[in-house]
Design an enzyme around this catalytic site. Structure first.
Site, PDB file in Angstrom:
ATOM      1  N   GLN A  92       0.874  -1.178   0.062  1.00 15.83           N
ATOM      2  CA  GLN A  92       0.254   0.105  -0.063  1.00 15.83           C
ATOM      3  C   GLN A  92       0.809   1.252   0.005  1.00 15.83           C
ATOM      4  O   GLN A  92       1.720   1.410   0.857  1.00 15.83           O
ATOM      5  CB  GLN A  92      -0.821   0.203   1.040  1.00 15.83           C
ATOM      6  CG  GLN A  92      -1.766   1.102   1.313  1.00 15.83           C
ATOM      7  CD  GLN A  92      -2.582   1.606   2.240  1.00 15.83           C
ATOM      8  OE1 GLN A  92      -2.078   1.849   3.405  1.00 15.83           O
ATOM      9  NE2 GLN A  92      -4.037   1.274   2.093  1.00 15.83           N
TER      10      GLN A  92
ATOM     11  N   CYS B 223      -6.695   7.233   5.177  1.00 17.36           N
ATOM     12  CA  CYS B 223      -5.944   7.605   6.236  1.00 17.36           C
ATOM     13  C   CYS B 223      -6.274   9.032   6.699  1.00 17.36           C
ATOM     14  O   CYS B 223      -6.667  10.090   5.881  1.00 17.36           O
ATOM     15  CB  CYS B 223      -4.514   7.757   5.972  1.00 17.36           C
ATOM     16  SG  CYS B 223      -3.404   8.290   7.293  1.00 17.36           S
TER      17      CYS B 223
ATOM     18  N   ASN C  93     -14.765  -3.896   4.894  1.00 19.38           N
ATOM     19  CA  ASN C  93     -13.754  -3.765   6.041  1.00 19.38           C
ATOM     20  C   ASN C  93     -14.427  -3.047   7.149  1.00 19.38           C
ATOM     21  O   ASN C  93     -15.178  -1.660   6.993  1.00 19.38           O
ATOM     22  CB  ASN C  93     -12.259  -3.032   5.464  1.00 19.38           C
ATOM     23  CG  ASN C  93     -11.602  -2.610   6.735  1.00 19.38           C
ATOM     24  OD1 ASN C  93     -11.347  -1.272   6.907  1.00 19.38           O
ATOM     25  ND2 ASN C  93     -11.373  -3.355   7.650  1.00 19.38           N
TER      26      ASN C  93
ATOM     27  N   ARG D 186      -7.911  -4.268  13.460  1.00 24.28           N
ATOM     28  CA  ARG D 186      -7.790  -4.191  14.744  1.00 24.28           C
ATOM     29  C   ARG D 186      -7.668  -5.662  15.504  1.00 24.28           C
ATOM     30  O   ARG D 186      -6.930  -5.877  16.256  1.00 24.28           O
ATOM     31  CB  ARG D 186      -8.308  -3.259  15.501  1.00 24.28           C
ATOM     32  CG  ARG D 186      -8.243  -1.934  14.903  1.00 24.28           C
ATOM     33  CD  ARG D 186      -8.973  -0.840  15.364  1.00 24.28           C
ATOM     34  NE  ARG D 186     -10.160  -0.960  14.754  1.00 24.28           N
ATOM     35  CZ  ARG D 186     -11.441  -0.283  14.942  1.00 24.28           C
ATOM     36  NH1 ARG D 186     -11.350   0.687  15.897  1.00 24.28           N
ATOM     37  NH2 ARG D 186     -12.556  -0.492  14.301  1.00 24.28           N
TER      38      ARG D 186
HETATM   39  C1  LIG Z   1      -3.006   1.316  14.240  1.00 22.33           C
HETATM   40  C2  LIG Z   1      -3.775   1.395  13.077  1.00 22.33           C
HETATM   41  C3  LIG Z   1      -3.100   1.347  11.966  1.00 22.33           C
HETATM   42  C4  LIG Z   1      -3.664   1.536  10.412  1.00 22.33           C
HETATM   43  N1  LIG Z   1      -2.663   1.743   9.376  1.00 22.33           N
HETATM   44  C5  LIG Z   1      -3.368   1.916   8.320  1.00 22.33           C
HETATM   45  C6  LIG Z   1      -2.726   1.893   6.962  1.00 22.33           C
HETATM   46  O1  LIG Z   1      -1.339   1.861   7.074  1.00 22.33           O
HETATM   47  N2  LIG Z   1      -3.101   1.930   5.750  1.00 22.33           N
HETATM   48  C7  LIG Z   1      -4.674   1.831   5.630  1.00 22.33           C
HETATM   49  O2  LIG Z   1      -5.334   2.035   4.620  1.00 22.33           O
HETATM   50  N3  LIG Z   1      -5.366   1.703   6.884  1.00 22.33           N
HETATM   51  C8  LIG Z   1      -4.962   1.789   8.019  1.00 22.33           C
HETATM   52  N4  LIG Z   1      -5.691   1.610   9.137  1.00 22.33           N
HETATM   53  C9  LIG Z   1      -7.143   1.248   9.069  1.00 22.33           C
HETATM   54  C10 LIG Z   1      -7.351  -0.252   8.878  1.00 22.33           C
HETATM   55  O3  LIG Z   1      -6.565  -1.031   7.797  1.00 22.33           O
HETATM   56  C11 LIG Z   1      -8.730  -0.674   8.910  1.00 22.33           C
HETATM   57  O4  LIG Z   1      -9.575   0.191   7.721  1.00 22.33           O
HETATM   58  C12 LIG Z   1      -9.525  -0.145  10.356  1.00 22.33           C
HETATM   59  O5  LIG Z   1      -8.969  -0.362  11.392  1.00 22.33           O
HETATM   60  C13 LIG Z   1     -11.002  -0.584  10.104  1.00 22.33           C
HETATM   61  O6  LIG Z   1     -11.078  -2.027  10.243  1.00 22.33           O
HETATM   62  P1  LIG Z   1     -11.009  -3.024  11.346  1.00 22.33           P
HETATM   63  O7  LIG Z   1     -12.116  -2.656  12.291  1.00 22.33           O
HETATM   64  O8  LIG Z   1     -11.024  -4.261  10.979  1.00 22.33           O
HETATM   65  O9  LIG Z   1      -9.777  -2.592  12.337  1.00 22.33           O
HETATM   66  C14 LIG Z   1      -4.965   1.493  10.718  1.00 22.33           C
HETATM   67  C15 LIG Z   1      -5.788   1.347  11.607  1.00 22.33           C
HETATM   68  C16 LIG Z   1      -5.156   1.091  12.737  1.00 22.33           C
HETATM   69  C17 LIG Z   1      -6.108   1.096  13.971  1.00 22.33           C
END
Ligand SMILES: Cc1cc2nc3c(=O)[nH]c(=O)nc-3n(C[C@H](O)[C@H](O)[C@H](O)COP(=O)(O)O)c2cc1C
Length: 300
Positions: free
Chosen positions: A71, A100, A200, A225
């Site tokens: 990414q 982001c 997601n 997460r």
């Molecule tokens: C600590 C952290 C780091 C993340 N880093 C990225 C990232 O580098 N690129 C991205 O597109 N989303 C990033 N996200 C978002 C996650 O990929 C995801 O879209 C979001 O946490 C929702 O999914 P979940 O409920 O399964 O966590 C990040 C989220 C968290 C909490």
């Protein structure tokens, strides 16, 4: 299931997680059944100035992780094109971050800021697609805020720009990571585009993943997460948490470039969340060597 020319063994995807997705973590998720692995977001400006050898070392992708989506985050077309050229030899899929919400990136017009500048998003994505034979995808949110829900239009734009897949985090940028995930928009997006759609948001178990696929009709489901704490979330089987942690450390010692006890302690602490123990697991952060962290885990 396929994204462009890339075959996927199942419908479960590890999310990009900045500060978490080290090689050993990605490998442990793969061993536990994740069908597609994302790297954490990589700054296009930073990566495009590196030599091929440096990029290879920086990404540190192991063959057993594949297929891997690398990414990128960026907002300037020429820099994104250079970044695509830099990561292409090592990536199976190249993804653009359009979700982001870190203020530094938003101020530079990156990440979710692109949801408000659709012509730039389209130009950037087209340029990325034109630069590589590898499939290009985008990870978006459903809109900037509740007054500006444009997920369906953005998804159609992403498809028209030539992307081979799309991931939809079912929240607005304004929501951050709080509040409810919007399944209706995910479903609408899936109905409006032909490319594979990855759903997601807030999946905390394998069965919830299956249920999200059913509710939205999406092709794949991404977990973030919950995988941070349970890299075994990609299957239904019971696991021995201590064995999983020890396996993580083994992979870390074998494959990680940094060999940082601080990084290992962070992962151990996260994975200990669901272990029933009277021990105050925060103490793991005080341990200063990896062998001592292993002894600590064995004693739990
Ligand atoms: C600590 C952290 C780091 C993340 N880093 C990225 C990232 O580098 N690129 C991205 O597109 N989303 C990033 N996200 C978002 C996650 O990929 C995801 O879209 C979001 O946490 C929702 O999914 P979940 O409920 O399964 O966590 C990040 C989220 C968290 C909490």
């Amino acid at each position: 299931m396929r994204i462009g020319t890339v075959d996927l063994p199942n419908r479960f995807v590890l999310a990009p997680l900045a500060g978490i997705s080290c090689t050993a973590f990605r490998m442990l998720c793969k061993e536990n059944g994740a069908g597609l692995i994302y790297t954490q977001m990589i700054d296009a400006g930073l990566i495009s100035s590196k030599t091929a050898e440096e990029v290879n070392k920086f990404l540190n992708i192991q063959d057993m992780e594949r297929p891997v989506s690398v990414q990128l985050i960026g907002s300037e077309k020429n820099i994104l094109v250079k970044a695509v050229e830099a990561v292409e030899p090592f990536a199976d899929i190249i993804d653009l971050n359009v979700g982001c919400i870190e203020i530094d990136y938003l101020q530079k017009g990156c990440g979710a800021a692109l949801l408000k500048d659709l012509s730039k998003l389209e130009t950037n994505l087209r340029a990325m697609v034109d630069t590589t034979e590898k499939p290009v995808s985008a990870k978006i949110r459903i809109g900037w805020d509740n007054q500006h829900i444009n997920g369906v239009a953005v998804a159609q734009l992403v498809e028209n720009a030539g992307a081979s897949a799309l991931c939809i985090h079912g929240r607005t940028a304004d929501q951050g990571y709080a509040g409810k995930v919007n399944w209706t928009i995910m479903k609408q997006i899936k109905e409006k585009v032909k490319i594979p759609v990855i759903a997601n948001g807030d999946v905390t178990s394998y069965n919830e993943g299956v249920s999200l696929l059913q509710k939205t009709g999406c092709d794949l489901v991404m977990i973030g997460r919950q995988a941070q704490h349970c890299p075994w979330v990609f299957h239904e089987k019971q696991v021995d948490i201590k064995q999983q942690i020890l396996r993580f450390i083994q992979l870390y010692e074998q494959y990680e470039v940094r060999q940082s006890p601080v990084e290992v302690a962070d992962h151990v602490f996260w994975m200990l969340r669901d272990l029933k123990t009277s021990e105050d697991t925060k103490k793991v952060h005080l341990i200063q060597t990896i062998p001592r962290i292993i002894r600590y885990v064995n004693r739990l």
